[in-house]
Design a protein around this motif. Structure first.
Motif, PDB file in Angstrom:
ATOM      1  N   THR A  25      15.480  -4.175  17.531  1.00 31.11           N
ATOM      2  CA  THR A  25      16.018  -3.363  16.604  1.00 31.11           C
ATOM      3  C   THR A  25      17.175  -3.962  15.619  1.00 31.11           C
ATOM      4  O   THR A  25      17.369  -3.409  14.582  1.00 31.11           O
ATOM      5  N   LEU A  52      17.176  -3.412  11.242  1.00 28.61           N
ATOM      6  CA  LEU A  52      18.427  -3.130  10.749  1.00 28.61           C
ATOM      7  C   LEU A  52      18.917  -4.106   9.725  1.00 28.61           C
ATOM      8  O   LEU A  52      19.249  -3.682   8.611  1.00 28.61           O
ATOM      9  N   LEU A  72      27.374   0.450   9.094  1.00 31.41           N
ATOM     10  CA  LEU A  72      26.937   0.293  10.968  1.00 31.41           C
ATOM     11  C   LEU A  72      28.110   0.778  11.371  1.00 31.41           C
ATOM     12  O   LEU A  72      27.894   1.077  12.913  1.00 31.41           O
ATOM     13  N   PHE A 108      27.105   3.770  13.087  1.00 28.79           N
ATOM     14  CA  PHE A 108      26.318   4.006  14.284  1.00 28.79           C
ATOM     15  C   PHE A 108      27.054   3.433  15.362  1.00 28.79           C
ATOM     16  O   PHE A 108      26.725   4.055  16.644  1.00 28.79           O
ATOM     17  N   ALA A 121      27.350   5.204  19.308  1.00 25.45           N
ATOM     18  CA  ALA A 121      26.879   4.134  20.333  1.00 25.45           C
ATOM     19  C   ALA A 121      26.012   4.741  21.554  1.00 25.45           C
ATOM     20  O   ALA A 121      24.879   4.540  21.836  1.00 25.45           O
ATOM     21  N   LEU A 142      22.703   6.584  20.510  1.00 27.73           N
ATOM     22  CA  LEU A 142      21.913   5.389  20.264  1.00 27.73           C
ATOM     23  C   LEU A 142      21.122   4.669  21.616  1.00 27.73           C
ATOM     24  O   LEU A 142      20.208   4.464  21.741  1.00 27.73           O
ATOM     25  N   ASN A 162      25.732   1.619  25.984  1.00 25.15           N
ATOM     26  CA  ASN A 162      26.312   1.876  24.800  1.00 25.15           C
ATOM     27  C   ASN A 162      27.100   0.484  24.277  1.00 25.15           C
ATOM     28  O   ASN A 162      27.402   0.012  23.080  1.00 25.15           O
ATOM     29  N   VAL A 205      24.711  -1.781  22.833  1.00 28.85           N
ATOM     30  CA  VAL A 205      24.714  -1.295  21.558  1.00 28.85           C
ATOM     31  C   VAL A 205      25.647  -1.841  20.496  1.00 28.85           C
ATOM     32  O   VAL A 205      25.373  -2.176  19.402  1.00 28.85           O
ATOM     33  N   LEU A 250      25.312  -4.389  17.001  1.00 31.31           N
ATOM     34  CA  LEU A 250      25.971  -3.817  15.688  1.00 31.31           C
ATOM     35  C   LEU A 250      26.628  -4.627  15.032  1.00 31.31           C
ATOM     36  O   LEU A 250      26.687  -4.989  13.919  1.00 31.31           O
TER      37      LEU A 250
END
Length: 324
Positions: free
Chosen positions: A51, A55, A98, A101, A105, A108, A119, A122, A126
Motif C-alpha cells: 500500500t 500511494l 495523506l 487518510f 486511519a 482504512l 490503525n 496505518v 502514512l
C-alpha cells in the motif's frame, strides 16, 4: 561519449554497493525476524508495504522525472534552486493530502485488515510515506549533481538507523511489527537532519509557476504507465487478501523478495544513475547513439545476471531460507 558511458557505469556501481549492502543486511537479519514475526505478521507487513508503494508512486505524480528534465536546462545555480524549491513544495503539497487518510486511519485499518485495531500501523505507514516523498527531492539533487557517494552514505545511514531501532523496538521493547515501521520513521527523521543544510539551501530558491507547469506537464503523462507497472507487480497482494490469509501473503511475499535480486543488482542501481545522465546529454549530437549503446550494455548485463540467478536459484533459495 565514452566518458558519459563510464560515468553511468561508475555511479551505477556505487549505487549498487549501497542497495546491495542494504539487501544483504536484510537477509542477514531475516532469521532474527523469523523468531519474532509469524508468517501472518509478515503478511500484514507485506500488505502495508504494498500500500505504501502504491500511494507513494501516486502522490509523486512523476515529478522527479519532470524535475530532472528541466534541471539540466537551467542556465545557472539560482534557476536550479528555483526548480528544486518548486519540486519540494509540490511534493509537500501532494503528501499533505495523506493527513486526511491519517484522520480516517480506523476505517482504512478496517478495510485492509478487517479490524480497526491496526490503525496505529496505518498511521505509521502514512507518516513514512509523507517523509519519504519529501526526502525524494534532496536525494534527487544528489543524483542530479552526480554525488553518488554522498547519496549512498546518507542512504546507508538512514538504513542502519532504521535497522538499529527496529531491532531494539522489536526484540527488546517487544513492539511487534509496529516496531518495524517505527524504526523506519526514525531512520527517515535521522536523514532529515542530515539534509538540513540541503533543505536550507533549497529554501533560498523561489517557487515558480513555470517550473511547476513544466514538471507536472512532463510527469503527469507518465503516471498511467507507472501505476500500471506497479499494479502488475503488487495487485496480487490485494487479491490474496480477499481470497486467502495473511499467512499465505507472508509466505508469498518472502518468496517474491528472493526473486527481486536482478532488480537489486542491476535495475535499481542503473535507474538511479541513468535518470540524471540521460537528461544531461539530451542536447548533445551523440545522444541517440549514446542511448542505444547504454541500452545494449544494460540489457547484456541484466540478462547475464538473470541467467546466473536462474541457474543458481535452488542453491540461493536454500541458503537464504536456511532450508536443507
Amino acid at each position: 561519449m565514452f566518458e558519459q558511458i563510464t560515468q553511468v557505469g561508475k555511479h551505477s556501481l556505487v549505487y549498487s554497493a549501497g542497495v546491495l549492502l542494504q539487501r544483504v543486511t536484510t537477509f542477514i537479519l531475516l532469521p532474527v525476524y523469523t523468531l519474532y514475526f509469524s508468517t501472518s505478521d509478515f503478511g500484514q507487513m507485506d500488505l502495508l508495504n504494498t500500500t505504501s508503494t502504491l500511494l507513494s508512486a501516486f502522490l509523486a505524480l512523476g515529478m522527479i522525472a519532470g524535475m530532472f528534465r528541466i534541471y539540466y536546462k537551467a542556465e545557472d545555480e539560482s534557476q536550479r534552486l528555483n526548480i528544486a524549491k518548486t519540486a519540494l513544495l509540490l511534493f509537500t503539497a501532494t503528501s499533505s493530502l495523506l493527513i486526511i487518510f491519517i484522520i480516517f486511519a480506523k476505517p482504512l485499518s478496517n478495510l485492509l485488515f478487517g479490524s480497526a485495531n491496526q490503525n496505529y500501523l496505518v498511521i505509521l505507514v502514512l507518516i513514512s510515506i509523507i517523509l519519504g516523498n519529501i526526502l525524494l527531492v534532496p536525494f534527487s539533487l544528489l543524483r542530479a549533481r552526480g554525488q553518488s557517494l554522498r547519496y549512498v552514505a546518507f542512504y546507508l545511514i538512514q538504513f542502519f538507523v532504521n535497522i538499529g531501532f527496529t531491532i531494539y523496538l522489536v526484540v527488546v521493547a517487544g513492539h511487534g511489527i509496529a516496531g518495524n515501521f517505527e524504526g523506519q520513521v526514525i531512520g527517515q527523521l535521522a536523514v532529515f537532519l542530515l539534509f538540513t543544510g540541503v533543505f536550507l539551501n533549497i529554501i533560498r530558491g523561489r517557487y515558480t509557476r513555470e517550473s511547476a507547469r513544466e514538471i507536472l506537464s512532463f510527469g503527469l503523462p507518465l503516471m498511467p504507465a507507472t501505476l500500471a507497472m506497479i499494479s502488475l507487480t503488487i495487485a496480487d497482494r490485494y487479491f490474496l487478501r480477499v481470497y486467502s490469509t495473511f499467512d499465505q501473503i507472508g509466505i508469498y511475499g518472502l518468496g517474491y523478495n528472493f526473486g527481486m535480486i536482478v532488480s537489486v543488482l542491476v535495475v535499481t542501481p542503473f535507474m538511479l544513475s541513468w535518470g540524471p545522465t540521460m537528461w544531461s546529454v539530451s542536447d548533445k549530437p551523440f545522444a541517440k547513439q549514446f542511448y542505444a549503446r547504454v541500452l545494449t550494455y544494460f540489457t547484456l548485463v541484466a540478462l547475464f545476471v538473470a541467467l546466473a540467478i536462474s541457474i543458481l536459484s535452488p542453491e540461493i533459495i536454500r541458503i537464504m531460507s536456511r532450508s536443507s
